[in-house]
Each structure stands twice: as C-alpha cells, then as structure tokens.
Motif scaffolding. Structure first.
Motif, PDB file in Angstrom:
ATOM      1  N   LYS A 159      40.035  72.564  11.120  1.00 57.60           N
ATOM      2  CA  LYS A 159      39.264  71.535  10.423  1.00 57.60           C
ATOM      3  C   LYS A 159      37.975  71.185  11.156  1.00 57.60           C
ATOM      4  CE  LYS A 159      39.455  66.928   8.402  1.00 57.60           C
ATOM      5  NZ  LYS A 159      40.281  65.788   7.970  1.00 57.60           N
ATOM      6  N   TYR A 160      38.048  71.057  12.490  1.00 59.84           N
ATOM      7  CA  TYR A 160      36.889  70.560  13.237  1.00 59.84           C
ATOM      8  C   TYR A 160      36.090  71.665  13.917  1.00 59.84           C
ATOM      9  CZ  TYR A 160      38.790  66.003  12.265  1.00 59.84           C
ATOM     10  OH  TYR A 160      39.257  64.889  11.613  1.00 59.84           O
ATOM     11  N   ARG A 161      36.647  72.868  13.977  1.00 57.26           N
ATOM     12  CA  ARG A 161      35.925  74.010  14.552  1.00 57.26           C
ATOM     13  C   ARG A 161      35.260  73.635  15.877  1.00 57.26           C
ATOM     14  NH1 ARG A 161      35.510  78.441  11.120  1.00 57.26           N
ATOM     15  NH2 ARG A 161      37.203  78.249   9.605  1.00 57.26           N
ATOM     16  N   ALA A 162      36.087  73.097  16.759  1.00 52.82           N
ATOM     17  CA  ALA A 162      35.601  72.670  18.069  1.00 52.82           C
ATOM     18  C   ALA A 162      36.739  72.830  19.077  1.00 52.82           C
ATOM     19  CB  ALA A 162      35.129  71.225  18.026  1.00 52.82           C
ATOM     20  N   HIS A 163      36.413  72.667  20.340  1.00 52.49           N
ATOM     21  CA  HIS A 163      37.439  72.755  21.384  1.00 52.49           C
ATOM     22  C   HIS A 163      38.273  71.473  21.358  1.00 52.49           C
ATOM     23  CE1 HIS A 163      39.317  73.798  25.200  1.00 52.49           C
ATOM     24  NE2 HIS A 163      39.084  72.550  25.583  1.00 52.49           N
ATOM     25  N   VAL A 164      39.449  71.551  20.743  1.00 53.99           N
ATOM     26  CA  VAL A 164      40.358  70.408  20.666  1.00 53.99           C
ATOM     27  C   VAL A 164      41.625  70.790  21.420  1.00 53.99           C
ATOM     28  CG1 VAL A 164      41.542  68.765  19.180  1.00 53.99           C
ATOM     29  CG2 VAL A 164      39.412  69.837  18.401  1.00 53.99           C
ATOM     30  N   ASN A 165      41.688  70.404  22.666  1.00 54.80           N
ATOM     31  CA  ASN A 165      42.849  70.704  23.521  1.00 54.80           C
ATOM     32  C   ASN A 165      43.910  69.626  23.308  1.00 54.80           C
ATOM     33  OD1 ASN A 165      43.445  70.573  27.101  1.00 54.80           O
ATOM     34  ND2 ASN A 165      44.567  71.688  25.542  1.00 54.80           N
ATOM     35  N   VAL A 166      45.083  70.010  22.819  1.00 54.39           N
ATOM     36  CA  VAL A 166      46.156  69.067  22.517  1.00 54.39           C
ATOM     37  C   VAL A 166      47.325  69.321  23.462  1.00 54.39           C
ATOM     38  CG1 VAL A 166      47.702  68.164  20.745  1.00 54.39           C
ATOM     39  CG2 VAL A 166      45.454  69.056  20.096  1.00 54.39           C
ATOM     40  N   GLU A 167      47.768  68.279  24.157  1.00 57.14           N
ATOM     41  CA  GLU A 167      48.862  68.421  25.123  1.00 57.14           C
ATOM     42  C   GLU A 167      50.005  67.466  24.772  1.00 57.14           C
ATOM     43  OE1 GLU A 167      49.133  70.402  27.767  1.00 57.14           O
ATOM     44  OE2 GLU A 167      47.100  71.057  28.306  1.00 57.14           O
ATOM     45  N   TRP A 168      51.231  67.902  25.057  1.00 55.81           N
ATOM     46  CA  TRP A 168      52.414  67.054  24.927  1.00 55.81           C
ATOM     47  C   TRP A 168      52.577  66.285  26.230  1.00 55.81           C
ATOM     48  CZ3 TRP A 168      57.325  66.865  27.299  1.00 55.81           C
ATOM     49  CH2 TRP A 168      58.322  66.186  26.591  1.00 55.81           C
ATOM     50  N   CYS A 169      52.523  64.977  26.149  1.00 52.82           N
ATOM     51  CA  CYS A 169      52.493  64.147  27.361  1.00 52.82           C
ATOM     52  C   CYS A 169      53.760  63.303  27.458  1.00 52.82           C
ATOM     53  CB  CYS A 169      51.256  63.248  27.342  1.00 52.82           C
ATOM     54  SG  CYS A 169      51.108  62.195  28.785  1.00 52.82           S
ATOM     55  N   ASN A 170      54.520  63.512  28.528  1.00 44.42           N
ATOM     56  CA  ASN A 170      55.733  62.730  28.744  1.00 44.42           C
ATOM     57  C   ASN A 170      55.829  62.333  30.219  1.00 44.42           C
ATOM     58  OD1 ASN A 170      58.141  61.528  27.899  1.00 44.42           O
ATOM     59  ND2 ASN A 170      59.343  63.254  28.634  1.00 44.42           N
ATOM     60  N   GLN A 171      54.663  62.184  30.850  1.00 49.22           N
ATOM     61  CA  GLN A 171      54.632  61.906  32.275  1.00 49.22           C
ATOM     62  C   GLN A 171      53.677  60.765  32.571  1.00 49.22           C
ATOM     63  OE1 GLN A 171      55.300  62.392  35.520  1.00 49.22           O
ATOM     64  NE2 GLN A 171      57.231  63.376  35.034  1.00 49.22           N
ATOM     65  N   LEU A 172      54.122  59.797  33.352  1.00 48.90           N
ATOM     66  CA  LEU A 172      53.279  58.666  33.705  1.00 48.90           C
ATOM     67  C   LEU A 172      52.035  59.132  34.446  1.00 48.90           C
ATOM     68  CD1 LEU A 172      52.836  55.637  33.789  1.00 48.90           C
ATOM     69  CD2 LEU A 172      54.180  55.537  35.881  1.00 48.90           C
ATOM     70  N   ARG A 173      52.193  60.144  35.289  1.00 45.87           N
ATOM     71  CA  ARG A 173      51.030  60.636  36.041  1.00 45.87           C
ATOM     72  C   ARG A 173      49.973  61.219  35.116  1.00 45.87           C
ATOM     73  NH1 ARG A 173      53.803  64.340  40.518  1.00 45.87           N
ATOM     74  NH2 ARG A 173      55.286  64.581  38.810  1.00 45.87           N
TER      75      ARG A 173
END
Length: 225
Positions: A159-173
C-alpha cells in the motif's frame, strides 16, 4: 515535497492502524519522527493492542510478518516491492566494503540464519521463520536470499511502497529502545575551530589546544517539517 509525501503516508498509516484496525483493536499508538543527518525522515511507532487482539503465538507472528522473498512468478508486484524497499545489503562476505560493516561484521547482524519455523527465545525475542527456499533478489549485481530480508507486513508494504519495518515486540528492553527517541532531543554536532599550520604562531592569541562549540544540527527536511 519529501516531507509532504511522508506526512500524508504517516497520517494514513496511523488511520489504518487506529480506525481501520488492520492489525486489530489498538489501545494506544505512540510515535516520534526522526530526521537522520542525511536528510530523510522516518517514524518509530509503538502499538499497544487490546488484550483480546494480541498476537501471542508463533502462528500469529507468521500471519502478520514475513522475512522471506515471495514467489516471483505468483506475486511479481510483491516480489518487486520486497527487492526495492525491504532487502538489506548485500554485506558480510558478499560485500565486505558495505557501509554497514564494522570490524568485518554487519552492525545490523546480517546475514541472518535460516530457520524452518518461528520461535521465541528464552529472553522473549522472536526468531522469525526464514526458510532456505532458493529464492533470490539481485541487488548491486549480487544475488541475495532470505538471509537479508527485513521483517515486514505484505499489506503495508504494497500500500505505501516504502520501507516499513514491522517487528513483533514482547520485550521491555525493546519498548525502552523505541521510547528513548521521545526524549533524546535534536541531533547535535561538535564543530572545531583551528588555524592552519602556515599561520604565524606569534599572531595566535589563543592558548587553548582546541576550541569547540556544541551546536544544534537541523537537516533541510526537518526545517521544512
């Protein structure tokens, strides 16, 4: 123009997340904009999901994230987008003079290892499924495989044709790392002032070895923003 295009995409992305609920119900969206010294802006975004719409299992992770090159024949548009926006490198043994290389190693820890399934390590960090399927993408004349793919969401990428880095986050750090951008302030530079060696030393009224000014640096994109 860069800032306007970025602002339009950012606003629509936040709308997709909050109102259109592309990932489910979101309780809170927190983000900040960072301007790198080379000029281009990017956003660091943290999403807090509703308790019933979280993604706690490895099957959930595979559903929303991918770190693999798509099939070029079956999905050529997706394949092209991954090659243009999501691939890292080449670096490592394939290109030792890459800008991301320091002391013979990539500072982003590429190339990654292959894994047949997604797991979560003992510290709570995800290890994404990254299969050795033989698919490659050519960058800078070098064929690179799934070891160089960054985590992404197919729908957002197309959709956005851009660098969209998506991460699964389950860490306080991880959350602390992202939140530090909220209060770190503007980029700063140290500028030194000196005289050339050809200058007559007797005319130098300054006794200090060096002088410096602590300056605020604002890139052209940030000025426009």
């Amino acid at each position: 123009m860069v800032c306007r295009a970025f602002k339009v995409k950012l606003d629509r992305l936040i709308k997709d997340i909050r109102k259109n609920k592309i990932f489910g119900r979101v309780i809170t969206v927190v983000y900040t904009i960072e301007f790198q010294k080379r000029g281009l802006p990017h956003a660091h975004i943290v999403l807090f999901f509703h308790h019933d719409d979280k993604y706690p299992t490895k099957e959930d992770i595979n559903h929303i994230l991918s770190v693999e090159i798509p099939n070029k024949e079956n999905d050529p548009v997706y394949y092209e987008a991954v090659g243009k926006h999501i691939m890292h490198g080449p670096c490592g043994d394939l290109k030792k003079d890459s800008p991301c290389m320091e002391s013979g190693k990539c500072i982003r820890h590429f190339p990654k290892r292959f894994f047949d399934s997604t797991t979560v390590d003992e510290d709570g960090y995800p290890i994404y499924r990254r299969r050795e399927d033989g698919r490659t993408i050519n960058k800078s004349g070098i064929d690179i495989d799934n070891q160089y793919v960054m985590p992404h969401n197919r729908k957002l990428l197309l959709k956005y044709r851009a660098h969209v880095n998506v991460e699964w986050c389950n860490q306080l750090r991880s959350i602390e790392y992202l939140f530090k951008y909220m209060n770190k302030g503007h980029d700063r530079v140290t500028a030194s002032f000196y005289k050339s060696a050809a200058t007559d030393a007797e005319e130098d009224d300054c006794d200090e070895v060096s002088m410096y000014y602590d300056c605020r640096y604002i890139s052209p994109c940030e000025v426009a923003w």
